[in-house]
Every structure is written in C-alpha cells, then in structure tokens.
Design a protein around this motif. Structure first.
Motif, PDB file in Angstrom:
ATOM      1  N   ALA A 186      -8.758 -25.401   8.464  1.00 43.36           N
ATOM      2  CA  ALA A 186      -8.200 -24.437   9.416  1.00 43.36           C
ATOM      3  C   ALA A 186      -9.281 -23.488   9.919  1.00 43.36           C
ATOM      4  CB  ALA A 186      -7.061 -23.659   8.770  1.00 43.36           C
ATOM      5  N   TYR A 187     -10.162 -23.081   9.019  1.00 39.79           N
ATOM      6  CA  TYR A 187     -11.241 -22.178   9.423  1.00 39.79           C
ATOM      7  C   TYR A 187     -12.144 -22.861  10.444  1.00 39.79           C
ATOM      8  CZ  TYR A 187     -15.548 -19.479   9.222  1.00 39.79           C
ATOM      9  OH  TYR A 187     -16.657 -18.753   9.559  1.00 39.79           O
ATOM     10  N   ARG A 188     -12.485 -24.114  10.204  1.00 42.79           N
ATOM     11  CA  ARG A 188     -13.325 -24.839  11.159  1.00 42.79           C
ATOM     12  C   ARG A 188     -12.637 -24.975  12.512  1.00 42.79           C
ATOM     13  NH1 ARG A 188     -15.234 -29.621   6.969  1.00 42.79           N
ATOM     14  NH2 ARG A 188     -16.739 -28.350   5.785  1.00 42.79           N
ATOM     15  N   ARG A 189     -11.323 -25.233  12.485  1.00 41.26           N
ATOM     16  CA  ARG A 189     -10.583 -25.353  13.735  1.00 41.26           C
ATOM     17  C   ARG A 189     -10.525 -24.001  14.450  1.00 41.26           C
ATOM     18  NH1 ARG A 189      -7.343 -29.471  14.574  1.00 41.26           N
ATOM     19  NH2 ARG A 189      -9.150 -30.514  13.633  1.00 41.26           N
ATOM     20  N   VAL A 190     -10.371 -22.931  13.705  1.00 35.19           N
ATOM     21  CA  VAL A 190     -10.372 -21.591  14.294  1.00 35.19           C
ATOM     22  C   VAL A 190     -11.670 -21.338  15.044  1.00 35.19           C
ATOM     23  CG1 VAL A 190     -10.634 -19.148  13.682  1.00 35.19           C
ATOM     24  CG2 VAL A 190      -8.712 -20.432  12.783  1.00 35.19           C
ATOM     25  N   PHE A 219     -11.412 -15.214   7.075  1.00 38.37           N
ATOM     26  CA  PHE A 219     -10.352 -14.971   8.043  1.00 38.37           C
ATOM     27  C   PHE A 219     -10.209 -13.492   8.405  1.00 38.37           C
ATOM     28  CE2 PHE A 219      -9.274 -19.093   6.281  1.00 38.37           C
ATOM     29  CZ  PHE A 219      -8.910 -19.803   7.413  1.00 38.37           C
ATOM     30  N   LYS A 220     -10.985 -12.648   7.764  1.00 39.24           N
ATOM     31  CA  LYS A 220     -10.925 -11.214   8.067  1.00 39.24           C
ATOM     32  C   LYS A 220     -11.377 -10.976   9.501  1.00 39.24           C
ATOM     33  CE  LYS A 220     -12.519  -6.673   6.462  1.00 39.24           C
ATOM     34  NZ  LYS A 220     -13.350  -5.949   5.458  1.00 39.24           N
ATOM     35  N   GLY A 221     -10.560 -10.292  10.266  1.00 43.90           N
ATOM     36  CA  GLY A 221     -10.909  -9.971  11.642  1.00 43.90           C
ATOM     37  C   GLY A 221     -10.573 -11.038  12.651  1.00 43.90           C
ATOM     38  N   GLY A 267      -2.372 -17.849  -4.112  1.00 42.37           N
ATOM     39  CA  GLY A 267      -3.686 -18.276  -3.663  1.00 42.37           C
ATOM     40  C   GLY A 267      -3.758 -18.708  -2.223  1.00 42.37           C
ATOM     41  N   ASP A 268      -2.597 -18.945  -1.568  1.00 40.97           N
ATOM     42  CA  ASP A 268      -2.620 -19.194  -0.127  1.00 40.97           C
ATOM     43  C   ASP A 268      -3.218 -17.970   0.560  1.00 40.97           C
ATOM     44  OD1 ASP A 268      -1.463 -21.669  -0.391  1.00 40.97           O
ATOM     45  OD2 ASP A 268       0.526 -21.054   0.311  1.00 40.97           O
ATOM     46  N   ILE A 269      -3.807 -18.176   1.714  1.00 39.23           N
ATOM     47  CA  ILE A 269      -4.447 -17.068   2.413  1.00 39.23           C
ATOM     48  C   ILE A 269      -3.460 -16.439   3.386  1.00 39.23           C
ATOM     49  CG2 ILE A 269      -6.321 -16.392   3.958  1.00 39.23           C
ATOM     50  CD1 ILE A 269      -7.884 -18.766   2.714  1.00 39.23           C
ATOM     51  N   VAL A 270      -3.305 -15.140   3.259  1.00 39.13           N
ATOM     52  CA  VAL A 270      -2.418 -14.371   4.133  1.00 39.13           C
ATOM     53  C   VAL A 270      -3.272 -13.582   5.113  1.00 39.13           C
ATOM     54  CG1 VAL A 270      -0.567 -12.666   4.231  1.00 39.13           C
ATOM     55  CG2 VAL A 270      -0.780 -14.155   2.240  1.00 39.13           C
ATOM     56  N   ALA A 271      -2.940 -13.670   6.376  1.00 39.89           N
ATOM     57  CA  ALA A 271      -3.622 -12.885   7.407  1.00 39.89           C
ATOM     58  C   ALA A 271      -2.570 -12.164   8.233  1.00 39.89           C
ATOM     59  CB  ALA A 271      -4.485 -13.776   8.296  1.00 39.89           C
ATOM     60  N   ALA A 272      -2.881 -10.950   8.663  1.00 38.19           N
ATOM     61  CA  ALA A 272      -1.900 -10.170   9.421  1.00 38.19           C
ATOM     62  C   ALA A 272      -2.614  -9.184  10.336  1.00 38.19           C
ATOM     63  CB  ALA A 272      -0.960  -9.428   8.469  1.00 38.19           C
ATOM     64  N   ASP A 273      -1.989  -8.935  11.477  1.00 36.37           N
ATOM     65  CA  ASP A 273      -2.474  -7.924  12.412  1.00 36.37           C
ATOM     66  C   ASP A 273      -1.292  -7.468  13.258  1.00 36.37           C
ATOM     67  OD1 ASP A 273      -2.082  -9.986  14.272  1.00 36.37           O
ATOM     68  OD2 ASP A 273      -4.215 -10.443  14.459  1.00 36.37           O
ATOM     69  N   LEU A 331      -5.070  -7.382   7.674  1.00 35.49           N
ATOM     70  CA  LEU A 331      -5.474  -7.793   6.333  1.00 35.49           C
ATOM     71  C   LEU A 331      -5.757  -9.282   6.317  1.00 35.49           C
ATOM     72  CD1 LEU A 331      -2.895  -9.475   4.986  1.00 35.49           C
ATOM     73  CD2 LEU A 331      -1.963  -7.190   4.703  1.00 35.49           C
ATOM     74  N   ALA A 332      -6.478  -9.705   5.292  1.00 40.14           N
ATOM     75  CA  ALA A 332      -6.712 -11.122   5.033  1.00 40.14           C
ATOM     76  C   ALA A 332      -7.139 -11.259   3.583  1.00 40.14           C
ATOM     77  CB  ALA A 332      -7.782 -11.693   5.952  1.00 40.14           C
TER      78      ALA A 332
END
Length: 222
Positions: free
Chosen positions: A180-184, A12-14, A159-165, A45-46
C-alpha cells in the motif's frame, strides 16, 4: 517506477487519507471507518493499532472504568470499538494526559469522548463519532484487548496501521502495508504530474488520460 523503501508505520505520517484510500481501492480493500471525525480541525495521526473491545454492562451489574492505558506501547494508536454507542463515553481528559505522557500517537473511538474542551487544549489527536458528557462507568465495560474489532464493517486487527486526518479515519491491514505504501507513492507522483500539467494549461480530462488517473480506482468484478 522503482519500488519505494517502506520504513514502517511511520511512513504513513503526513500522507492524506484520501491518497491512502485510493491506494487501498486498487487492492479491493475498503479500510474506511465511516462517521468518525476529528475532535478538532488539523488533527492527524498514523501508527499501529492497539485495539479494545467494549460491551454493555448488564442491568443490575456495575463496572469500573476500563484500565488499559498503562499497557499501551509507545507510538501506538488506541482503537476503541464501543459499538457506535453515543449514550456514554469511554475516553476523557485524564486518559488523554496519560496517553500524551506515554507517547501515544492518538485515539480512535467508535463512540464518544467527553471533556472535549480539555482534550482540544492538549492538541492530542482524537477521532470519534462525537462528544458527550456521560461516563461509561456502569454503562459499558472493557471486554477484550488486542483482539480483532469491527468498526463500520471494517475489521481492525492489532498492529494494523491507522491513519487519520480532517477527511476521516482509515485502516491499512498490516499484511498489505508495504504494498500500500508503494502504491501511495505512485499515486502521489501521478497527481503531482497532473497538477504540473494543469498549471501549464492542459485540460483536466486530457491530464487524467495522459497520466492514467482512473487506473487508481476501486477494483471491481466485471
């Protein structure tokens, strides 16, 4: 479309949080942490969450600063649930330097940080409700670590993944991270096709219909 390989939280980085939000919408998951913003522009961050729960110190009692930074594993994001309190802080420049040395990916605070100028100079990614100078010592205390915490109605589990920008902070539950990654990746590909058609002169409405843009929206009961 074939499924994309999911390499873990690093995947999920970027990726823009807006795209992640659209992906979570298709599963009926909110994930957004309302009101939290980057301390400075361009921060991102991710990574997996290391959660901390704070609570007020009862009147007449004392409490030292929370000691936790030495236990946070490398590559994690510190998530501090301080109940949205803005009258005192739970993070400053010393914790920032320690976090950088330990290889942490950033910090998310439901509350305030201090030493904003010094933190900005380090380039360490920090997201919060704002900055304030008052110390949290004797005002709030660390009540629990690595437990589920709630920030703006969103539950964040260890352990949940946090993403921010620059658009904000979002949490991907670890049990749906791969889907979720596949859907992204599907959404990114769809938007690239729309952009190409726009550049070739197609009207927006037509491009959206052609590529089923509204398919990737919040799932609601009707």
């Amino acid at each position: 479309m074939s499924a994309s390989h999911y390499p873990g939280s690093e995947a999920f980085k970027g990726i823009p949080t807006a795209c992640i939000s659209d992906a979570l919408d298709t599963f009926g998951i909110n994930g957004g942490l309302e009101g939290l913003k980057a301390l400075g522009p361009g921060m991102a961050l991710a990574g997996p969450a290391y959660t901390l729960q704070y609570e007020p110190v009862p009147e007449g009692e004392t409490a030292q600063a929370g000691e936790f930074i030495d236990e946070v594993p490398e590559g994690h994001v510190v998530v501090i649930a301080n109940g949205g309190r803005q009258y005192c802080t739970v993070w400053g420049d010393l914790l920032t330097h320690a976090a950088k040395i330990r290889g942490l990916r950033g910090t998310v605070i439901d509350g305030c940080c201090r030493d904003a100028t010094a933190i900005l100079q380090t380039g360490y990614p920090l997201f919060s409700l704002g900055s304030y100078m008052k110390s949290g010592k004797n005002r709030v205390r660390l009540a629990a670590r690595q437990v589920p915490v709630t920030i703006s109605s969103t539950v964040v589990c260890p352990g949940d993944i946090v993403a921010a920008d620059d658009s904000g902070v979002i949490v991907i539950p670890k049990d749906v991270a791969e889907q979720a990654y596949r859907r992204v990746k599907e959404i990114e590909a769809m938007e690239e096709r729309i952009l190409l058609d726009l550049q070739n002169g197609m009207p927006m409405k037509e491009a959206r219909i052609k590529h089923r843009y509204n398919q990737y929206a919040l799932r609601v009961n009707v």
